[in-house]
Design a protein around this motif. Structure first.
Motif, PDB file in Angstrom:
ATOM      1  N   UNK A   1       0.820  -1.207   0.000  1.00  0.00           N
ATOM      2  CA  UNK A   1       0.000   0.000   0.000  1.00  0.00           C
ATOM      3  C   UNK A   1       0.858   1.262   0.000  1.00  0.00           C
ATOM      4  N   UNK A   2       0.259   2.384  -0.425  1.00  0.00           N
ATOM      5  CA  UNK A   2       0.997   3.637  -0.445  1.00  0.00           C
ATOM      6  C   UNK A   2       0.072   4.838  -0.488  1.00  0.00           C
ATOM      7  N   UNK A   3       0.685   5.987  -0.644  1.00  0.00           N
ATOM      8  CA  UNK A   3      -0.027   7.264  -0.702  1.00  0.00           C
ATOM      9  C   UNK A   3       0.644   8.109  -1.779  1.00  0.00           C
ATOM     10  N   UNK A   4      -0.175   8.891  -2.531  1.00  0.00           N
ATOM     11  CA  UNK A   4       0.374   9.706  -3.616  1.00  0.00           C
ATOM     12  C   UNK A   4      -0.202  11.122  -3.576  1.00  0.00           C
ATOM     13  N   UNK A   5       0.706  12.086  -3.747  1.00  0.00           N
ATOM     14  CA  UNK A   5       0.342  13.496  -3.871  1.00  0.00           C
ATOM     15  C   UNK A   5       0.748  13.967  -5.257  1.00  0.00           C
ATOM     16  N   UNK A   6      -0.157  14.660  -5.946  1.00  0.00           N
ATOM     17  CA  UNK A   6       0.138  15.110  -7.303  1.00  0.00           C
ATOM     18  C   UNK A   6      -0.281  16.558  -7.490  1.00  0.00           C
ATOM     19  N   UNK A   7       0.612  17.346  -8.106  1.00  0.00           N
ATOM     20  CA  UNK A   7       0.325  18.741  -8.430  1.00  0.00           C
ATOM     21  C   UNK A   7       0.475  18.926  -9.932  1.00  0.00           C
ATOM     22  N   UNK A   8      -0.590  19.389 -10.579  1.00  0.00           N
ATOM     23  CA  UNK A   8      -0.555  19.596 -12.020  1.00  0.00           C
ATOM     24  C   UNK A   8       0.055  20.954 -12.355  1.00  0.00           C
ATOM     25  N   UNK A   9       0.693  21.034 -13.516  1.00  0.00           N
ATOM     26  CA  UNK A   9       1.291  22.300 -13.951  1.00  0.00           C
ATOM     27  C   UNK A   9       0.216  23.360 -14.159  1.00  0.00           C
TER      28      UNK A   9
ATOM     29  N   UNK B   1     -10.177  25.932 -15.531  1.00  0.00           N
ATOM     30  CA  UNK B   1     -10.790  26.845 -14.566  1.00  0.00           C
ATOM     31  C   UNK B   1     -11.801  26.087 -13.706  1.00  0.00           C
ATOM     32  N   UNK B   2     -11.691  26.274 -12.392  1.00  0.00           N
ATOM     33  CA  UNK B   2     -12.606  25.609 -11.477  1.00  0.00           C
ATOM     34  C   UNK B   2     -12.128  24.258 -10.994  1.00  0.00           C
ATOM     35  N   UNK B   3     -11.014  23.761 -11.529  1.00  0.00           N
ATOM     36  CA  UNK B   3     -10.469  22.463 -11.115  1.00  0.00           C
ATOM     37  C   UNK B   3      -9.268  22.667 -10.198  1.00  0.00           C
ATOM     38  N   UNK B   4      -9.080  21.735  -9.282  1.00  0.00           N
ATOM     39  CA  UNK B   4      -7.941  21.790  -8.370  1.00  0.00           C
ATOM     40  C   UNK B   4      -6.660  21.380  -9.087  1.00  0.00           C
ATOM     41  N   UNK B   5      -5.564  22.063  -8.749  1.00  0.00           N
ATOM     42  CA  UNK B   5      -4.265  21.695  -9.305  1.00  0.00           C
ATOM     43  C   UNK B   5      -3.603  20.583  -8.490  1.00  0.00           C
ATOM     44  N   UNK B   6      -4.089  20.317  -7.296  1.00  0.00           N
ATOM     45  CA  UNK B   6      -3.481  19.289  -6.450  1.00  0.00           C
ATOM     46  C   UNK B   6      -4.484  18.189  -6.138  1.00  0.00           C
ATOM     47  N   UNK B   7      -3.966  16.967  -6.046  1.00  0.00           N
ATOM     48  CA  UNK B   7      -4.791  15.802  -5.733  1.00  0.00           C
ATOM     49  C   UNK B   7      -4.013  14.883  -4.792  1.00  0.00           C
ATOM     50  N   UNK B   8      -4.738  14.194  -3.916  1.00  0.00           N
ATOM     51  CA  UNK B   8      -4.157  13.210  -3.023  1.00  0.00           C
ATOM     52  C   UNK B   8      -4.971  11.932  -3.111  1.00  0.00           C
ATOM     53  N   UNK B   9      -4.303  10.784  -2.966  1.00  0.00           N
ATOM     54  CA  UNK B   9      -5.012   9.518  -3.116  1.00  0.00           C
ATOM     55  C   UNK B   9      -4.256   8.371  -2.447  1.00  0.00           C
ATOM     56  N   UNK B  10      -4.978   7.396  -1.897  1.00  0.00           N
ATOM     57  CA  UNK B  10      -4.323   6.129  -1.544  1.00  0.00           C
ATOM     58  C   UNK B  10      -3.854   5.451  -2.816  1.00  0.00           C
TER      59      UNK B  10
ATOM     60  N   UNK C   1      18.688   0.778 -24.078  1.00  0.00           N
ATOM     61  CA  UNK C   1      17.504   0.692 -23.225  1.00  0.00           C
ATOM     62  C   UNK C   1      16.268   1.222 -23.950  1.00  0.00           C
ATOM     63  N   UNK C   2      15.143   0.616 -23.599  1.00  0.00           N
ATOM     64  CA  UNK C   2      13.839   1.038 -24.113  1.00  0.00           C
ATOM     65  C   UNK C   2      12.951   1.367 -22.917  1.00  0.00           C
ATOM     66  N   UNK C   3      12.281   2.530 -22.952  1.00  0.00           N
ATOM     67  CA  UNK C   3      11.431   2.967 -21.851  1.00  0.00           C
ATOM     68  C   UNK C   3      10.015   3.223 -22.345  1.00  0.00           C
ATOM     69  N   UNK C   4       9.053   2.842 -21.511  1.00  0.00           N
ATOM     70  CA  UNK C   4       7.640   3.083 -21.811  1.00  0.00           C
ATOM     71  C   UNK C   4       6.987   3.621 -20.547  1.00  0.00           C
ATOM     72  N   UNK C   5       6.542   4.862 -20.610  1.00  0.00           N
ATOM     73  CA  UNK C   5       5.892   5.517 -19.483  1.00  0.00           C
ATOM     74  C   UNK C   5       4.432   5.759 -19.841  1.00  0.00           C
ATOM     75  N   UNK C   6       3.507   5.256 -19.015  1.00  0.00           N
ATOM     76  CA  UNK C   6       2.078   5.350 -19.365  1.00  0.00           C
ATOM     77  C   UNK C   6       1.263   5.859 -18.175  1.00  0.00           C
ATOM     78  N   UNK C   7       0.346   6.783 -18.468  1.00  0.00           N
ATOM     79  CA  UNK C   7      -0.697   7.217 -17.543  1.00  0.00           C
ATOM     80  C   UNK C   7      -2.025   7.002 -18.248  1.00  0.00           C
ATOM     81  N   UNK C   8      -2.837   6.090 -17.725  1.00  0.00           N
ATOM     82  CA  UNK C   8      -4.038   5.689 -18.479  1.00  0.00           C
ATOM     83  C   UNK C   8      -5.089   6.788 -18.539  1.00  0.00           C
ATOM     84  N   UNK C   9      -5.072   7.716 -17.566  1.00  0.00           N
ATOM     85  CA  UNK C   9      -6.094   8.764 -17.544  1.00  0.00           C
ATOM     86  C   UNK C   9      -5.420  10.120 -17.303  1.00  0.00           C
ATOM     87  N   UNK C  10      -4.660  10.650 -18.289  1.00  0.00           N
ATOM     88  CA  UNK C  10      -3.998  11.945 -18.104  1.00  0.00           C
ATOM     89  C   UNK C  10      -5.016  13.069 -17.959  1.00  0.00           C
ATOM     90  N   UNK C  11      -4.636  14.117 -17.205  1.00  0.00           N
ATOM     91  CA  UNK C  11      -5.548  15.215 -16.910  1.00  0.00           C
ATOM     92  C   UNK C  11      -5.293  16.408 -17.830  1.00  0.00           C
TER      93      UNK C  11
END
Length: 361
Positions: A252-260, A264-273, A328-338
């Motif tokens: 288990x973990x915890x994540x804090x995220x701040x969008x660049x 308008x009307x949306x939060x730039x920061x989110x927290x989640x388990x 090296x080969x890298x693949x970075x994925x976010x399934x639901x980008x904001x």
């Protein structure tokens, strides 16, 4: 990564080795630790002796420093006897740690000193110097790749990869850092930074737990100004042999995220388990070529991207004892980008293929 690749006893140069006997049974010389003259000694299954300084034993690979042959990594099964003049810290299958100068033969581990004790050789999980040389417990890997184009297109691309590890008989600390930057016609089109730190404590020969796992990630082109993740892991060695090491861990973990930016009307920061997991595989194709695969997964709420993963896989080819050619080969994925403030949603996937040079210590 280990400082050098495992070698067979028959591959070791003979410049500093002694052949005390032509009998089928390995020679018993030198007989007692007090006659070691300040050196550690190892005897190969071929009967040859080599003097130097023991660095440690991890994952069935014995690291040894010889004045003439430099640092060697030897398959544990190719060593018949070990005699140490320095004090060693040895972790056993029972998770106990025993310390002192050691004498190891094909069956037993014995300690020299006023209080003598004996264990089975097969019970040895890992071995390291008992703290007299802190530097011997550390390994360092630094890789760099890049490209420069000029003429009709002015483009520069650079990637950096750093891996720092400290391993003792009972624990392991690891820090990694990856970054990539690209500029086209003087305009930056890519920039990402990922740093991971973890502290593992061994429970048995194959199980461990991670009381502290930390990750920091930044990629403004994915609309991520800052992302911090903490977690607690439990891990297991699926394979642990001379050629293959494969671990899996999660928790288990915890994540804090701040969008660049944000609409308008949306939060730039989110927290989640978060539910976190990773797996790492290293396979020695030959003594000079190693294949590696690393996979990290994060499951969070929809506002922070839902499912995210980072995959890195590739091949390292030894050019010298310290220098490697890396692919090296890298693949970075976010399934639901904001979406950003303009309503633009970043691509879910980023890919990179890098050819570079790495240096190991």
């Amino acid at each position: 990564m280990p400082a050098s690749k495992p070698i067979k006893a028959t591959d070791a140069p003979a410049a500093e080795t002694l052949v005390p006997s032509k009998k089928k049974e390995p020679s018993k010389w030198p007989a007692e630790p007090e006659y070691l003259d300040g050196w550690d000694w190892i005897q190969f299954t071929s009967g040859e002796w080599l003097k130097g300084e023991i660095i440690g034993l991890y994952d069935q690979v014995f690291d040894f420093d010889s004045d003439q042959l430099d640092e060697l990594s030897i398959d544990w099964e190719d060593i018949a006897r070990v005699l140490s003049s320095q004090s060693m810290s040895i972790r056993l299958e029972s998770n106990d740690t025993v310390i002192g100068p050691v004498r190891i033969d094909k069956d037993t581990l014995a300690f020299a000193g006023p209080v003598k004790s004996q264990y089975k050789r097969s019970d040895i999980v890992s071995m390291s110097a008992s703290g007299e040389r802190e530097l011997d417990l550390w390994q360092f890997h630094a890789g760099f790749s890049g490209s420069v184009k000029s003429g009709n297109v002015d483009e520069r691309s650079f990637d950096t990869d750093i891996d720092l590890t400290r391993r003792s008989a009972r624990s392991r600390f690891n820090f990694t850092y990856d970054s990539g930057t690209t500029e086209v016609q003087g305009v930056r089109t890519e920039e990402s930074h990922r740093a991971n730190g973890r502290y593992d404590i061994f429970i048995t020969a194959r199980t461990y737990w991670t009381p502290t796992y930390l990750e920091y990630y930044r990629d403004r082109f994915q609309n991520i100004e800052h992302r911090g993740t903490v977690g607690v892991f439990f891990g297991y060695y699926i394979a642990d042999s001379q050629r293959v090491t494969w671990t899996i861990s999660g928790g288990p973990g915890y994540q804090y995220q701040e969008y660049t930016t944000a609409p308008v009307g949306s939060d730039r920061t989110e927290e989640t388990p978060a539910l976190l997991g990773d797996t790492k595989l290293e396979y020695d194709i030959t003594s000079d070529i190693t294949y590696s695969l690393s996979y990290q997964a994060q499951f969070t709420n929809e506002a922070t991207g839902s499912y995210k993963h980072f995959i890195e896989t590739g091949v390292d080819v030894d050019l010298t004892d310290r220098l490697e050619l890396t692919l090296t080969y890298e693949w970075n994925r976010t399934s639901n980008p904001q979406a950003d403030e303009d309503g633009i949603i970043p691509e879910a996937d980023d890919y990179a293929l890098n050819l570079g040079i790495a240096w190991d210590y």
